[in-house]
Design a protein around this motif. Structure first.
Motif, short mmCIF file in Angstrom:
data_model
loop_
_atom_site.label_atom_id
_atom_site.label_comp_id
_atom_site.label_asym_id
_atom_site.label_seq_id
_atom_site.Cartn_x
_atom_site.Cartn_y
_atom_site.Cartn_z
N VAL A 176 12.52 66.00 -46.44
CA VAL A 176 12.70 66.44 -47.88
C VAL A 176 11.06 67.80 -47.89
O VAL A 176 11.33 68.53 -48.23
N MET A 177 10.08 67.23 -48.16
CA MET A 177 8.77 67.20 -48.33
C MET A 177 8.03 67.01 -46.50
O MET A 177 8.18 66.03 -45.91
N LYS A 178 6.86 68.00 -46.42
CA LYS A 178 5.69 67.75 -45.48
C LYS A 178 4.61 67.43 -46.51
O LYS A 178 4.25 68.37 -46.71
N LEU A 179 3.98 65.95 -46.77
CA LEU A 179 2.29 66.23 -47.72
C LEU A 179 1.89 66.49 -46.80
O LEU A 179 1.89 65.33 -45.30
N LYS A 180 0.87 67.06 -46.78
CA LYS A 180 -0.76 67.26 -46.85
C LYS A 180 -1.99 66.33 -47.44
O LYS A 180 -2.17 66.75 -47.86
N ILE A 181 -2.32 65.49 -46.41
CA ILE A 181 -3.27 64.40 -46.80
C ILE A 181 -4.97 64.57 -46.31
O ILE A 181 -5.11 65.27 -45.54
N ASN A 182 -5.50 65.18 -47.47
CA ASN A 182 -6.89 65.24 -47.25
C ASN A 182 -7.92 64.21 -47.58
O ASN A 182 -6.98 63.05 -48.41
N TYR A 183 -8.87 64.08 -47.43
CA TYR A 183 -9.63 62.99 -47.35
C TYR A 183 -10.37 62.77 -48.75
O TYR A 183 -10.00 64.18 -49.79
N PRO A 184 -11.08 62.03 -49.81
CA PRO A 184 -11.03 61.41 -51.16
C PRO A 184 -12.05 61.96 -51.34
O PRO A 184 -13.63 62.59 -50.24
N THR A 185 -12.60 62.37 -52.86
CA THR A 185 -13.77 62.04 -53.48
C THR A 185 -14.89 62.19 -52.87
O THR A 185 -14.70 60.68 -52.33
N ALA A 186 -16.22 61.64 -53.25
CA ALA A 186 -17.16 61.22 -53.06
C ALA A 186 -17.40 59.91 -54.05
O ALA A 186 -16.96 58.83 -53.84
N GLY A 187 -16.66 60.37 -55.26
CA GLY A 187 -16.30 59.26 -56.58
C GLY A 187 -14.94 58.18 -56.03
O GLY A 187 -14.84 56.99 -55.59
N GLU A 188 -14.23 58.83 -55.45
CA GLU A 188 -13.03 58.23 -54.86
C GLU A 188 -13.30 57.08 -53.47
O GLU A 188 -12.97 55.85 -53.72
#
Length: 326
Positions: A176-188
């Motif tokens: 159904v979907m292809k999700l692209k995951i990025n790096y978290p922010t510094a706070g996260e």
């Protein structure tokens, strides 16, 4: 009366989804788009492909979501030496009775985590394709139905392509979907360090089961979609097949456009997006909000696009800009 009943169902669904996200958020910091995408795939009765570099909690997110669902879960680590029988099962000889019986494989579960799916050879991918497309498995001469609900949540690594097997377009289209995951922010990342640095186990409460998942599906199916929105969805998908329409600026970047299956899933996911927002009707913003995830693995770029370093997301952005909004 019908409108009031629909509003009640949608509000109940929104509260239930918020409860699931809250439980998953006890382990997963950030990555709201990934969690939303996984839930969207489950409600839309489809499969989800998650792509990102190692260490971004792809596997942990799927595991955590499975903990929040009271249904069977199996994780399959895909490797180059995996065989189709390791996935689907095989016939074994039972000495006591002198006959062959089917031994079902790990694919007979509600949620399948296909970890690093692009490391499996073509035969294994083909075996998984039947499960994804038909929700059934053939072992020997017999065909067995898979349990309901059945979801494949697959992960793949965009780097380290040596020794991997690129997924064919026919199988990519089943997601159904292809999700692209990025790096978290510094706070996260700081929050990740505080929460996970001690290796303390965080218990997750089960919120959903097969009955409540079915209720969420029915609530999504009851979301109203205006005919103008339906035409808008079709216009977006047909615009992706614009390689023969030279007047469109992005046409030269597309080798093959999205299939009619993309139209169906764009429609379903827009409904689920409206459900997430607690609305009883779909807006053009709902369609735009899911267009990238639904289309990015269904559009094949031309050599010219690759030469100019155009990504699929760049082309989808141009398509959404070119199609008039109702």
């Amino acid at each position: 009366m019908e409108n009031r009943d629909l509003e009640r169902r949608v509000n109940d669904a929104k509260k239930l989804l918020a409860e699931v996200k809250q439980e998953v958020g006890r382990k997963i910091v950030g990555q709201e788009a990934m969690v939303d995408g996984l839930l969207m795939g489950i409600i839309a009765s489809g499969h989800v492909l998650v792509e990102g570099v190692p260490g971004l909690a792809k596997t942990l997110a799927v595991r955590t979501l499975a903990e929040a669902l009271t249904i069977d879960f199996k994780r399959i680590q895909f490797t180059p030496d995996l065989l189709p029988a390791d996935l689907t099962g095989t016939m074994i000889y039972r000495q006591q009775t002198g006959e062959f019986v089917a031994r079902k494989g790990p694919v007979f579960s509600n949620i399948i985590l296909a970890d690093e799916i692009n490391r499996a050879p073509a035969k294994v991918q083909a075996a998984l394709l039947e499960s994804m497309a038909e929700k059934q498995v053939t072992i020997g001469d017999n065909t067995y139905k898979l349990p309901n609900p059945f979801f494949v949540l697959a992960t793949q690594n965009p780097i380290e392509q040596e020794g991997t097997y690129q997924l064919p377009e026919a199988q990519l289209d089943r997601f159904v979907m292809k999700l692209k995951i990025n790096y978290p922010t510094a706070g996260e990342e700081l929050e990740i360090l505080k929460r996970m640095g001690s290796e303390k186990d965080i218990a997750i409460r089960s919120v959903l089961n097969s009955i409540t998942i079915d209720q969420l599906r029915r609530a999504a199916e009851s979301i109203t979609v205006d005919e103008r929105i339906e035409k808008y969805i079709v216009s977006i998908v047909t615009a992706s097949r614009a390689n023969d329409q030279k007047h469109l600026s992005f046409a030269r970047y597309i080798e093959y456009g999205a299939s009619p299956r993309a139209t169906i899933y764009l429609y379903r996911c827009a409904r689920v997006k409206a459900l997430f927002e607690g609305r009883t009707f779909v807006l053009p913003e709902d369609v735009k909000g899911v267009a990238y995830d639904v289309l990015r693995h269904r559009i094949v770029l031309s050599y010219e696009a690759q030469a100019e370093e155009m990504s699929t997301d760049d082309v989808i952005r141009d398509i959404l800009a070119a199609v008039s909004v109702p």
